[in-house]
Design a protein around this motif. Sequence first.
Motif, mmCIF file in Angstrom:
data_model
loop_
_atom_site.group_PDB
_atom_site.id
_atom_site.type_symbol
_atom_site.label_atom_id
_atom_site.label_comp_id
_atom_site.label_asym_id
_atom_site.label_seq_id
_atom_site.Cartn_x
_atom_site.Cartn_y
_atom_site.Cartn_z
ATOM 1 N N HIS A 97 63.353 60.396 51.273
ATOM 2 C CA HIS A 97 62.995 61.759 51.663
ATOM 3 C C HIS A 97 61.574 62.121 51.249
ATOM 4 O O HIS A 97 61.009 63.097 51.742
ATOM 5 C CB HIS A 97 63.973 62.759 51.044
ATOM 6 C CG HIS A 97 64.016 62.745 49.540
ATOM 7 N ND1 HIS A 97 64.162 61.593 48.802
ATOM 8 C CD2 HIS A 97 63.929 63.756 48.635
ATOM 9 C CE1 HIS A 97 64.153 61.892 47.521
ATOM 10 N NE2 HIS A 97 64.008 63.191 47.384
ATOM 11 N N MET A 98 61.002 61.357 50.329
ATOM 12 C CA MET A 98 59.633 61.617 49.882
ATOM 13 C C MET A 98 58.650 61.356 51.023
ATOM 14 O O MET A 98 58.834 60.435 51.824
ATOM 15 C CB MET A 98 59.282 60.728 48.695
ATOM 16 C CG MET A 98 60.216 60.863 47.506
ATOM 17 S SD MET A 98 59.984 62.395 46.586
ATOM 18 C CE MET A 98 58.476 62.022 45.693
ATOM 19 N N GLY A 99 57.599 62.169 51.098
ATOM 20 C CA GLY A 99 56.615 61.987 52.146
ATOM 21 C C GLY A 99 55.743 60.773 51.900
ATOM 22 O O GLY A 99 55.283 60.547 50.781
ATOM 23 N N GLN A 100 55.513 59.985 52.940
ATOM 24 C CA GLN A 100 54.596 58.852 52.878
ATOM 25 C C GLN A 100 53.506 59.073 53.922
ATOM 26 O O GLN A 100 53.756 58.966 55.124
ATOM 27 C CB GLN A 100 55.324 57.532 53.126
ATOM 28 C CG GLN A 100 56.375 57.193 52.076
ATOM 29 C CD GLN A 100 56.899 55.778 52.218
ATOM 30 O OE1 GLN A 100 56.126 54.809 52.254
ATOM 31 N NE2 GLN A 100 58.210 55.639 52.289
ATOM 32 N N ILE A 101 52.317 59.409 53.447
ATOM 33 C CA ILE A 101 51.220 59.785 54.328
ATOM 34 C C ILE A 101 50.067 58.805 54.159
ATOM 35 O O ILE A 101 49.523 58.642 53.065
ATOM 36 C CB ILE A 101 50.746 61.221 54.003
ATOM 37 C CG1 ILE A 101 51.914 62.206 54.130
ATOM 38 C CG2 ILE A 101 49.591 61.621 54.918
ATOM 39 C CD1 ILE A 101 51.616 63.591 53.581
ATOM 40 N N GLU A 102 49.718 58.140 55.238
ATOM 41 C CA GLU A 102 48.601 57.197 55.227
ATOM 42 C C GLU A 102 47.288 57.938 55.446
ATOM 43 O O GLU A 102 47.177 58.786 56.332
ATOM 44 C CB GLU A 102 48.759 56.168 56.351
ATOM 45 C CG GLU A 102 49.680 55.020 56.028
ATOM 46 C CD GLU A 102 49.676 53.988 57.141
ATOM 47 O OE1 GLU A 102 50.318 52.941 56.947
ATOM 48 O OE2 GLU A 102 49.065 54.224 58.208
ATOM 49 N N VAL A 103 46.299 57.599 54.636
ATOM 50 C CA VAL A 103 44.951 58.126 54.821
ATOM 51 C C VAL A 103 44.026 56.918 54.909
ATOM 52 O O VAL A 103 43.857 56.183 53.929
ATOM 53 C CB VAL A 103 44.545 59.051 53.662
ATOM 54 C CG1 VAL A 103 43.149 59.631 53.904
ATOM 55 C CG2 VAL A 103 45.560 60.178 53.490
ATOM 56 N N THR A 104 43.461 56.687 56.085
ATOM 57 C CA THR A 104 42.656 55.491 56.308
ATOM 58 C C THR A 104 41.345 55.849 56.996
ATOM 59 O O THR A 104 41.165 56.963 57.493
ATOM 60 C CB THR A 104 43.422 54.473 57.173
ATOM 61 O OG1 THR A 104 43.773 55.093 58.427
ATOM 62 C CG2 THR A 104 44.694 54.008 56.481
ATOM 63 N N ASP A 123 51.298 70.900 45.494
ATOM 64 C CA ASP A 123 52.225 69.789 45.260
ATOM 65 C C ASP A 123 51.633 68.858 44.208
ATOM 66 O O ASP A 123 50.417 68.821 44.000
ATOM 67 C CB ASP A 123 52.475 69.000 46.553
ATOM 68 C CG ASP A 123 53.721 68.122 46.474
ATOM 69 O OD1 ASP A 123 54.617 68.459 45.663
ATOM 70 O OD2 ASP A 123 53.819 67.127 47.205
ATOM 71 N N ASP A 124 52.519 68.129 43.533
ATOM 72 C CA ASP A 124 52.073 67.007 42.722
ATOM 73 C C ASP A 124 52.449 65.748 43.478
ATOM 74 O O ASP A 124 53.457 65.718 44.193
ATOM 75 C CB ASP A 124 52.661 67.040 41.313
ATOM 76 C CG ASP A 124 54.165 66.891 41.277
ATOM 77 O OD1 ASP A 124 54.849 67.389 42.200
ATOM 78 O OD2 ASP A 124 54.688 66.296 40.316
ATOM 79 N N LEU A 125 51.650 64.721 43.356
ATOM 80 C CA LEU A 125 51.830 63.548 44.202
ATOM 81 C C LEU A 125 51.223 62.316 43.548
ATOM 82 O O LEU A 125 50.560 62.403 42.511
ATOM 83 C CB LEU A 125 51.208 63.796 45.585
ATOM 84 C CG LEU A 125 49.802 64.408 45.623
ATOM 85 C CD1 LEU A 125 48.732 63.346 45.442
ATOM 86 C CD2 LEU A 125 49.580 65.159 46.935
ATOM 87 N N ILE A 126 51.461 61.176 44.163
ATOM 88 C CA ILE A 126 50.833 59.926 43.737
ATOM 89 C C ILE A 126 50.002 59.406 44.895
ATOM 90 O O ILE A 126 50.466 59.369 46.044
ATOM 91 C CB ILE A 126 51.869 58.871 43.299
ATOM 92 C CG1 ILE A 126 52.655 59.360 42.077
ATOM 93 C CG2 ILE A 126 51.172 57.547 42.963
ATOM 94 C CD1 ILE A 126 53.709 58.385 41.591
ATOM 95 N N VAL A 127 48.758 59.034 44.598
ATOM 96 C CA VAL A 127 47.899 58.426 45.602
ATOM 97 C C VAL A 127 47.674 56.970 45.217
ATOM 98 O O VAL A 127 47.352 56.657 44.066
ATOM 99 C CB VAL A 127 46.568 59.199 45.755
ATOM 100 C CG1 VAL A 127 45.821 59.296 44.436
ATOM 101 C CG2 VAL A 127 45.692 58.565 46.812
ATOM 102 N N PHE A 132 44.573 54.159 51.952
ATOM 103 C CA PHE A 132 45.278 54.865 50.889
ATOM 104 C C PHE A 132 46.663 55.298 51.383
ATOM 105 O O PHE A 132 46.891 55.492 52.577
ATOM 106 C CB PHE A 132 44.514 56.127 50.467
ATOM 107 C CG PHE A 132 43.185 55.883 49.820
ATOM 108 C CD1 PHE A 132 43.046 55.937 48.437
ATOM 109 C CD2 PHE A 132 42.063 55.597 50.591
ATOM 110 C CE1 PHE A 132 41.815 55.731 47.831
ATOM 111 C CE2 PHE A 132 40.829 55.392 49.994
ATOM 112 C CZ PHE A 132 40.700 55.451 48.620
ATOM 113 N N LEU A 133 47.561 55.480 50.422
ATOM 114 C CA LEU A 133 48.875 56.059 50.703
ATOM 115 C C LEU A 133 49.096 57.213 49.734
ATOM 116 O O LEU A 133 48.897 57.064 48.524
ATOM 117 C CB LEU A 133 49.991 55.021 50.519
ATOM 118 C CG LEU A 133 51.429 55.548 50.669
ATOM 119 C CD1 LEU A 133 51.716 55.964 52.114
ATOM 120 C CD2 LEU A 133 52.445 54.497 50.207
#
Length: 363
Positions: free
Chosen positions: A53-60, A98-102, A110-111
């Motif tokens: 359910h956690m968001g996985q967002i690609e930044v490229t 939000d708190d997140l991990i990059v 990046f993810l």
Amino acid sequence: MTEELLTPLHAEHVAAGATLTSFAGWRMPLRYGGDLAEHHAVRTAAGLFDLSHMGQIEVTGPDAAAALDRALVSAPSRLADGRARYTVVVDEDGGILDDLIVYRFAADDFLVVANAANRITVLDALTVRSEGLQTSVVDRTPHRALVAVQGPRAAEILQPLVDVDLAGLRYYASAHGRVEGVPVMLARTGYTGEDGFELAVPADGAVTVWRQLLEAGEPAGLVPAGLAARDTLRLEAGMALYGNELTTATTPYEVGLGRVVQLDHDFVGRDALAARAEQPSGVHLVGLAGTGRRAARAGSTVLRDGEAIGTVTSGVLSPTLGHPVAIARVSAPTEVGEVLDVDVRGTSQPMTVVELPFYTRPA
């Protein structure tokens, strides 16, 4: 009524007899057998969690690092390839979105893993804050799964299944490998206070990875674990939860996250946070430990000499420690060892201010 989202492992949870619950728009396993058994398994052996359910967002793209620097309070451009960082994204006023991990895999790759409830908020923020830059921001959540194996025997269980040297994988480092032919992004991260790993996998390979981990881990005591155990584990480890400790009404400085803010780069909300750093609000989080069996819950009032000075944000009867623990947001100075009163369902209960975390895994 909006239909709930299902993770790629939903059928596995149903077949295992899990108690399911609604969480941030998803149908998720709350528990499989018992909360306490799952909690203790993670502390003594290992637990297997579905975190899809956690968001996985690609930044490229060529400007991916610059876009993330602009979007987040820390500077991901300074990360080495294969490393990860816990950070936060704030609004113009410095309030936590939000708190997140990059994770950084390469110079232009990046993810970002975000909380389920804030996935769209983070996606929108990253998209808007990358405008004008050569950057692609893509939500991969519907096409991927995320599973975690956490506990003192996690590495022992996982190592035979992956073509990655886990002994050489440091905390907050990642590597790409395979489990039974399924490509995985493997990171030494977690939300339990124990050693462990999180594996991002294609949705169509999730069942294979889940079953392999269950089979390999069963002799070592691994069990599937749900959201209930995850919450008690993270609370014992003093880890903040968005919506409880972290909200848009709080800045990183009020929740013990000033360490992740890097004011020497330009980002959205920087001016507000620089001002707050110079003039602290006095609001802060404290750990509270009680006696007996009655746990304070979120919303309980914290008092000193009959005067309200704060509110409990999270509380539980600690399965590991055997006594009540709580995190509270207070607006008055406190000292470790000080005894405060907490209104627990109409009854005043003394609790002692202690340093966080409540639990630290054995060295």
